[in-house]
Design a protein around this motif. Structure first.
Motif, PDB file in Angstrom:
ATOM      1  N   SER A 152     -30.706 -32.674  25.481  1.00  0.00           N
ATOM      2  CA  SER A 152     -31.219 -33.966  25.919  1.00  0.00           C
ATOM      3  C   SER A 152     -32.528 -33.822  26.692  1.00  0.00           C
ATOM      4  O   SER A 152     -33.373 -34.710  26.648  1.00  0.00           O
ATOM      5  CB  SER A 152     -30.173 -34.687  26.774  1.00  0.00           C
ATOM      6  OG  SER A 152     -29.795 -33.870  27.871  1.00  0.00           O
ATOM      7  N   LEU A 153     -32.746 -32.717  27.393  1.00  0.00           N
ATOM      8  CA  LEU A 153     -33.950 -32.535  28.201  1.00  0.00           C
ATOM      9  C   LEU A 153     -34.987 -31.611  27.568  1.00  0.00           C
ATOM     10  O   LEU A 153     -36.156 -31.665  27.922  1.00  0.00           O
ATOM     11  CB  LEU A 153     -33.577 -31.989  29.580  1.00  0.00           C
ATOM     12  CG  LEU A 153     -32.667 -32.883  30.428  1.00  0.00           C
ATOM     13  CD1 LEU A 153     -32.286 -32.171  31.711  1.00  0.00           C
ATOM     14  CD2 LEU A 153     -33.351 -34.198  30.724  1.00  0.00           C
TER      15      LEU A 153
ATOM     16  N   LEU B 147     -27.539 -26.010  14.870  1.00  0.00           N
ATOM     17  CA  LEU B 147     -26.130 -25.685  14.974  1.00  0.00           C
ATOM     18  C   LEU B 147     -25.342 -26.936  15.321  1.00  0.00           C
ATOM     19  O   LEU B 147     -25.828 -27.804  16.054  1.00  0.00           O
ATOM     20  CB  LEU B 147     -25.914 -24.619  16.049  1.00  0.00           C
ATOM     21  CG  LEU B 147     -26.544 -23.260  15.769  1.00  0.00           C
ATOM     22  CD1 LEU B 147     -26.356 -22.334  16.951  1.00  0.00           C
ATOM     23  CD2 LEU B 147     -25.938 -22.638  14.533  1.00  0.00           C
ATOM     24  N   PRO B 148     -24.112 -27.064  14.832  1.00  0.00           N
ATOM     25  CA  PRO B 148     -23.298 -28.236  15.182  1.00  0.00           C
ATOM     26  C   PRO B 148     -22.937 -28.219  16.664  1.00  0.00           C
ATOM     27  O   PRO B 148     -22.743 -27.160  17.265  1.00  0.00           O
ATOM     28  CB  PRO B 148     -22.054 -28.086  14.303  1.00  0.00           C
ATOM     29  CG  PRO B 148     -22.014 -26.653  13.911  1.00  0.00           C
ATOM     30  CD  PRO B 148     -23.418 -26.144  13.940  1.00  0.00           C
ATOM     31  N   LYS B 149     -22.879 -29.396  17.242  1.00  0.00           N
ATOM     32  CA  LYS B 149     -22.504 -29.536  18.655  1.00  0.00           C
ATOM     33  C   LYS B 149     -20.995 -29.541  18.776  1.00  0.00           C
ATOM     34  O   LYS B 149     -20.295 -30.125  17.965  1.00  0.00           O
ATOM     35  CB  LYS B 149     -23.081 -30.830  19.243  1.00  0.00           C
ATOM     36  CG  LYS B 149     -24.576 -30.933  19.143  1.00  0.00           C
ATOM     37  CD  LYS B 149     -25.240 -29.897  20.002  1.00  0.00           C
ATOM     38  CE  LYS B 149     -26.741 -30.052  19.901  1.00  0.00           C
ATOM     39  NZ  LYS B 149     -27.460 -28.934  20.425  1.00  0.00           N
ATOM     40  N   MET B 150     -20.504 -28.896  19.840  1.00  0.00           N
ATOM     41  CA  MET B 150     -19.071 -28.850  20.080  1.00  0.00           C
ATOM     42  C   MET B 150     -18.762 -29.671  21.329  1.00  0.00           C
ATOM     43  O   MET B 150     -19.544 -29.691  22.282  1.00  0.00           O
ATOM     44  CB  MET B 150     -18.600 -27.410  20.261  1.00  0.00           C
ATOM     45  CG  MET B 150     -18.990 -26.565  19.051  1.00  0.00           C
ATOM     46  SD  MET B 150     -18.195 -25.006  18.932  1.00  0.00           S
ATOM     47  CE  MET B 150     -16.542 -25.353  18.639  1.00  0.00           C
ATOM     48  N   VAL B 151     -17.643 -30.371  21.301  1.00  0.00           N
ATOM     49  CA  VAL B 151     -17.255 -31.219  22.425  1.00  0.00           C
ATOM     50  C   VAL B 151     -17.133 -30.364  23.691  1.00  0.00           C
ATOM     51  O   VAL B 151     -16.541 -29.293  23.686  1.00  0.00           O
ATOM     52  CB  VAL B 151     -15.912 -31.917  22.133  1.00  0.00           C
ATOM     53  CG1 VAL B 151     -15.456 -32.738  23.321  1.00  0.00           C
ATOM     54  CG2 VAL B 151     -16.041 -32.790  20.899  1.00  0.00           C
ATOM     55  N   GLY B 152     -17.747 -30.838  24.768  1.00  0.00           N
ATOM     56  CA  GLY B 152     -17.685 -30.138  26.044  1.00  0.00           C
ATOM     57  C   GLY B 152     -18.802 -29.138  26.257  1.00  0.00           C
ATOM     58  O   GLY B 152     -18.967 -28.606  27.340  1.00  0.00           O
ATOM     59  N   MET B 153     -19.575 -28.869  25.209  1.00  0.00           N
ATOM     60  CA  MET B 153     -20.678 -27.918  25.339  1.00  0.00           C
ATOM     61  C   MET B 153     -21.928 -28.656  25.823  1.00  0.00           C
ATOM     62  O   MET B 153     -22.078 -29.842  25.607  1.00  0.00           O
ATOM     63  CB  MET B 153     -20.971 -27.243  23.998  1.00  0.00           C
ATOM     64  CG  MET B 153     -19.818 -26.438  23.453  1.00  0.00           C
ATOM     65  SD  MET B 153     -19.324 -25.069  24.509  1.00  0.00           S
ATOM     66  CE  MET B 153     -20.665 -23.963  24.234  1.00  0.00           C
ATOM     67  N   MET B 154     -22.825 -27.918  26.448  1.00  0.00           N
ATOM     68  CA  MET B 154     -24.052 -28.486  26.947  1.00  0.00           C
ATOM     69  C   MET B 154     -24.851 -29.110  25.795  1.00  0.00           C
ATOM     70  O   MET B 154     -25.016 -28.500  24.754  1.00  0.00           O
ATOM     71  CB  MET B 154     -24.892 -27.397  27.616  1.00  0.00           C
ATOM     72  CG  MET B 154     -26.110 -27.913  28.328  1.00  0.00           C
ATOM     73  SD  MET B 154     -26.865 -26.598  29.293  1.00  0.00           S
ATOM     74  CE  MET B 154     -28.206 -26.179  28.209  1.00  0.00           C
ATOM     75  N   GLY B 155     -25.329 -30.334  25.967  1.00  0.00           N
ATOM     76  CA  GLY B 155     -26.131 -30.993  24.966  1.00  0.00           C
ATOM     77  C   GLY B 155     -25.353 -31.787  23.952  1.00  0.00           C
ATOM     78  O   GLY B 155     -25.919 -32.428  23.086  1.00  0.00           O
ATOM     79  N   SER B 156     -24.006 -31.759  24.042  1.00  0.00           N
ATOM     80  CA  SER B 156     -23.216 -32.513  23.050  1.00  0.00           C
ATOM     81  C   SER B 156     -22.962 -33.929  23.499  1.00  0.00           C
ATOM     82  O   SER B 156     -23.129 -34.303  24.605  1.00  0.00           O
ATOM     83  CB  SER B 156     -21.893 -31.814  22.785  1.00  0.00           C
ATOM     84  OG  SER B 156     -21.123 -31.706  23.961  1.00  0.00           O
TER      85      SER B 156
END
Length: 128
Positions: A48-49, A119-128
């Motif tokens: 996000s940043l 890469l796919p985002k995973m729930v709870g990971m930074m940026g997801s």
């Protein structure tokens, strides 16, 4: 008693043949079959940043690769003298690069061009 011996010999022979077949198949993955080969994996990570990128380059051939020229796009380039067989390096493109693609060429007619993948985002990971 003799039928058990024959059965054990058949089972043992089958296991031996399967071990040889699977062993040769695995050997193909770990032993380079080409003299000059290059693996390239460009990854982009959009947070996000900020946005980061990295490019994994590995010499998957059996001979030394020389005079590698990495083109990150946007006029950003990097020259690498050599890469030993099996050697892997990870590069980061310049921070102001648009990170659309990467092109790498080297001696012995090596040329690889790839677009960045996310890469796919995973729930709870930074940026997801």
């Amino acid at each position: 008693m003799k039928s058990y011996t024959i059965l054990i010999a058949i089972i043992g022979g089958s296991i031996g043949i399967m071990a040889i077949i699977f062993g040769l198949d695995i050997g193909k993955m770990s032993i380079s079959t080409q003299e000059y080969s290059l693996y390239v994996d460009p990854i982009i990570d959009k947070q996000s940043l900020f946005v980061t990128g990295r490019i994994t380059i590995q010499n998957t051939g059996s001979k030394l690769l020389t005079n590698l020229h990495v083109n990150f796009g946007d006029g950003d380039t990097l020259d690498i003298k050599s890469l030993k067989p099996g050697e892997k390096i990870i590069l980061s493109p310049p921070s102001d690069n648009s990170m659309q693609f990467v092109m790498i060429n080297a001696d012995n007619d090596i040329f690889v061009s790839k677009a960045y993948r996310e890469l796919p985002k995973m729930v709870g990971m930074m940026g997801s």
